[in-house]
Enzyme design. Structure first.
Site, mmCIF file in Angstrom:
data_model
loop_
_atom_site.group_PDB
_atom_site.id
_atom_site.type_symbol
_atom_site.label_atom_id
_atom_site.label_comp_id
_atom_site.label_asym_id
_atom_site.label_seq_id
_atom_site.Cartn_x
_atom_site.Cartn_y
_atom_site.Cartn_z
ATOM 1 N N LEU A 1 0.876 -1.170 0.000
ATOM 2 C CA LEU A 1 0.000 0.000 0.000
ATOM 3 C C LEU A 1 0.911 1.217 0.000
ATOM 4 O O LEU A 1 1.882 1.267 0.771
ATOM 5 C CB LEU A 1 -0.903 0.027 1.242
ATOM 6 N N ASP A 2 0.615 2.205 -0.840
ATOM 7 C CA ASP A 2 1.487 3.370 -0.873
ATOM 8 C C ASP A 2 1.339 4.186 0.410
ATOM 9 O O ASP A 2 0.450 3.949 1.242
ATOM 10 C CB ASP A 2 1.236 4.215 -2.129
ATOM 11 N N LYS A 3 2.228 5.151 0.553
ATOM 12 C CA LYS A 3 2.324 5.934 1.781
ATOM 13 C C LYS A 3 1.007 6.604 2.149
ATOM 14 O O LYS A 3 0.675 6.758 3.325
ATOM 15 C CB LYS A 3 3.424 6.988 1.609
#
Length: 244
Positions: A112-114
């Site tokens: 999951l991206d930031k």
């Protein structure tokens, strides 16, 4: 019948991040390793790695960590990166520090991206990791997206038809389903794991994702009792539900 694996105590504890063999030998000599209520001073002894070992063994007065084969459920908060090496807050920071030294290493199952929150799975089981992320398995991921602009009504049929080509790619996307929650909120179910896929899908139809939260992987939903930044071990039933 499944054969029970046996291993030297120092090798087992070393692979679980408790220290070097010298450090573990020293810990045993001072009574820091207890098995079935008895001090285990000879760390060269071989023991069976059974399911109940975490209940039978104490390390410095605390239950032994789960041995290899663990699966963790994390409610990933915003601002954390799914990386071992990048600067800033990492998802691994919420785990016990010694777990960074485990072998096999703990890795995220996908990323999951930031700026995406929600359900994130971690494991040291490489076979399980590849089963979940394999395109052949078609394991569904469900995201709740908050959008900058209202939906126009054509997004659902377009996504569900398959064939959408993202900018910079030439392979069409597999069909994905869209559930409208409100004019600016939608639940999107995808079976692929391309880079920033959900954000790029909405960008392709002229919208922008302002907030993104993963709610489910396969049949496993993010547990209601996990606050952002909290994690726990997955049960066997929860692991099995990934492929339902």
């Amino acid at each position: 019948m499944t054969k029970v694996k046996s291993v030297r105590v120092d090798k087992l504890l070393g692979s679980m991040g408790y220290g070097s063999r010298t450090e573990i030998a020293r810990l045993g000599k001072v009574g820091g390793i207890v098995l079935d209520g008895v001090d285990l001073t000879d760390v060269s002894k071989r023991i069976a790695v059974t399911a109940d070992l975490t209940e039978r063994m104490l390390i410095d007065g605390r239950p032994l960590d789960p041995p290899a084969g663990l699966v963790l459920i994390l409610n990933k908060p915003l601002g954390m990166t799914c990386s071992h090496k990048e600067d800033g807050a990492l998802v691994y920071d919420v785990l016990p520090e010694r777990w960074r030294r485990r072998d096999p290493a703990i890795s995220t199952i996908g990323r999951l991206d930031k700026e995406t929150s929600g359900l994130l799975l971690l494991t040291d089981d490489g076979d399980l990791l590849h089963r979940v992320i394999s395109p052949k398995r078609h394991v569904a991921k469900v995201y709740r997206a908050t959008l900058a602009r209202p939906l126009v009504g054509t997004e659902g049929p377009l996504f569900e038809a398959g064939g959408l080509v993202l900018e910079g790619e030439d392979k069409p996307l597999a069909p994905a389903s869209l559930e409208v929650i409100s004019p600016t909120e939608a639940r999107l179910t995808v079976t692929e794991g391309r880079y920033h896929m959900v954000r790029r899908m909405f960008a392709a139809v002229g919208n922008h994702v302002e907030a993104l939260h993963r709610e489910r992987v396969g049949g496993l939903a993010l547990p209601d009792d996990l606050a952002p930044g909290e994690w726990r071990l997955a049960t066997q039933g929860e692991i099995d539900s990934l492929f339902v």
